[in-house]
Design an enzyme around this catalytic site. Sequence first.
Site, PDB file in Angstrom:
ATOM      1  N   ASP A 184       0.824  -1.199   0.000  1.00  0.00           N
ATOM      2  CA  ASP A 184       0.000   0.000   0.000  1.00  0.00           C
ATOM      3  C   ASP A 184       0.865   1.259   0.000  1.00  0.00           C
ATOM      4  O   ASP A 184       1.863   1.331   0.730  1.00  0.00           O
ATOM      5  CB  ASP A 184      -0.860  -0.040   1.284  1.00  0.00           C
ATOM      6  CG  ASP A 184      -1.938   1.020   1.305  1.00  0.00           C
ATOM      7  OD1 ASP A 184      -2.737   1.064   0.366  1.00  0.00           O
ATOM      8  OD2 ASP A 184      -1.977   1.807   2.270  1.00  0.00           O
TER       9      ASP A 184
ATOM     10  N   GLU B 183       1.704  -0.286  -5.029  1.00  0.00           N
ATOM     11  CA  GLU B 183       0.829   0.824  -5.436  1.00  0.00           C
ATOM     12  C   GLU B 183       1.688   2.078  -5.523  1.00  0.00           C
ATOM     13  O   GLU B 183       2.049   2.666  -4.506  1.00  0.00           O
ATOM     14  CB  GLU B 183      -0.286   1.016  -4.405  1.00  0.00           C
ATOM     15  CG  GLU B 183      -1.255   2.118  -4.809  1.00  0.00           C
ATOM     16  CD  GLU B 183      -2.113   2.650  -3.663  1.00  0.00           C
ATOM     17  OE1 GLU B 183      -3.185   3.205  -3.920  1.00  0.00           O
ATOM     18  OE2 GLU B 183      -1.681   2.544  -2.489  1.00  0.00           O
TER      19      GLU B 183
HETATM   20  C1  GLC Z   1      -4.253   3.116  -0.572  1.00  0.00           C
HETATM   21  C2  GLC Z   1      -5.501   2.275  -0.605  1.00  0.00           C
HETATM   22  C3  GLC Z   1      -6.652   3.100  -0.105  1.00  0.00           C
HETATM   23  C4  GLC Z   1      -6.370   3.557   1.308  1.00  0.00           C
HETATM   24  C5  GLC Z   1      -5.024   4.279   1.378  1.00  0.00           C
HETATM   25  C6  GLC Z   1      -4.588   4.440   2.809  1.00  0.00           C
HETATM   26  O1  GLC Z   1      -4.303   4.160  -1.464  1.00  0.00           O
HETATM   27  O2  GLC Z   1      -5.699   1.763  -1.886  1.00  0.00           O
HETATM   28  O3  GLC Z   1      -7.860   2.400  -0.163  1.00  0.00           O
HETATM   29  O4  GLC Z   1      -7.359   4.431   1.766  1.00  0.00           O
HETATM   30  O5  GLC Z   1      -4.005   3.568   0.720  1.00  0.00           O
HETATM   31  O6  GLC Z   1      -4.150   3.224   3.337  1.00  0.00           O
END
Ligand code: GLC
Length: 552
Positions: A204, A244
């Site tokens: 994440d 991500e």
């Molecule tokens: C990422 C996740 C999202 C979340 C954020 C904080 O972007 O995909 O859903 O709110 O991280 O953890």
Amino acid sequence: MRITDTSDLWWKTAVVYCLDVETFLDDNGDGVGDFAGLARRIDYLADLGITCLWLMPFYPSPDRDDGYDVTDFYGVDPRLGTHGDFVEVMRTARDRGIRVIVDLVVNHTSDRHPWFLEARTSVDNPYRDYYVWSKTKPKNDAPTVFPGEESSMWELDEKTGEYFLHSFYRHQPDVNIANPKVRNEIAKAIGFWLQMGVSGFRVDAVPFLIEAPKDTEIGDPHEFLRDIRRFLQRRSSEAVLLGEVNLPYRQQFDYFGGAAGSELTMQFDFIGMQSLYLSLARRDPTALIRALRQRPEIAPESQWANFVRNHDELTLDKLTEKQRNEVFEAFAPDESQRIYGRGITRRVPPMLEGDPRRIRMVYSLLFSLPGTPVLFYGEEIGMGENADIPGRSSVRTPMQWDATPTGGFSSARSSRLVAQPPGDGYAPEHVNVVAQRDDPDSLLQHVQRLIARYRASAEIGWGEFEVLEHDQKAVLAHSMRSDLGRFVALHNFAERPMNVQLRLDDEAEDANLVDLLGPERMPLDGGHVSVELGAYGYRWFRVSRPGDGRLG
Ligand code: GLC
């Protein structure tokens, strides 16, 4: 000398399926999905053909950001089950040849995590340094990634009179990765889930994670990512990090660890995804082609993860304002369908006005573009969003298994469900697994076929991408070539049927184009071939050469 046997790089030809245990299947009838429910649906996933399950956060959590606010990195939220239920899912998945990766959310914790509860008791608490503090509110403050919801990244802690950093919601304090103790805690959590049998992590918010707190000297922040990768690989050679990283390609290259491939194994292609929507809006593949050509060349072990929808808003933040408005006008004409000034809160089918031709074309692209496809649960049956649920949660409704009002997700009363399914045309009555399972014309069977063909065409994950020459502006024709063979796909972004004069000049005289989604077999007459495409049509072929030993 380079070792050429790379057949163990499973992620290069995987089909990843993302789901939230909470919304998949409720086994105990309390209205919340659970691991016992998921275990009962592993056969469905195996049938669909997926090879890797990505579980969204299932850790104990006050659930103020859908589980992305963790209070125990080693636990299973009691609402979803126990470690025993988790292990049962792992066992069943492994038996059906499905690997499991889990969300690693370590940029921050919940403000109710025991570390933070300790940290905020006093400035000299041993856990104080697990987080990032400032005596005054820093001048370079900025809105968080949730503009309109969180206007500042610094929150005053009343008790100690200092501010703590939060890149996301104020109840998600960022951990201090400059603290070696925190780094060790992260490694321990990774080690724990590897021992539980997972094949890696969806990581994440990576850029936020490795960013050093202001005024802290940690040297090259990428060293931390390399460190995590080294640790991961020591513990499990097959494990992956799927990151991500919504940044321009040039920077994504660095997050792969450059040509060495020493950091993230895979990254979502946010740029390609956004360009795809621009191309769909314009009915012209040029923007998508430009993005694909701009992708930096990465190590053979690294991989792009393609997706057309995920659990968050469909972000369009990397388009220019003008481009973003084009996409907004086409797919989110109503202000209420937009969020944070940059994204859309809808799923694919409603955006495409339910046009089955266009929806199928989009999924045909997902499974044929260079990279590894990632599905978000429910996409395979064309689920819509529930527009009555505000914000990003509109797309996180229960999986629709059958035509009953709760979609067969739960035996609980409708009012007790963790989220309400959509109504009208996208209600479970109209969109569900059972109805589509037996219908050869359904989206579900279409996706199943695409997956089967994708799995038999390793070139898509491995090969060299090439845009093919032809005479139609609205068509993307591309091939993926490796020593395994050559895969060719055509996609018509326009609503009008057409004939494409395709050129594959470098192919042998006696080669054929074998249709992978139908019965046709066409001779490649001197490298020239005429291919018919319906409105929003798509075709998949393999170049077959006499004696190449492939079944088609
Ligand atoms: C990422 C996740 C999202 C979340 C954020 C904080 O972007 O995909 O859903 O709110 O991280 O953890």
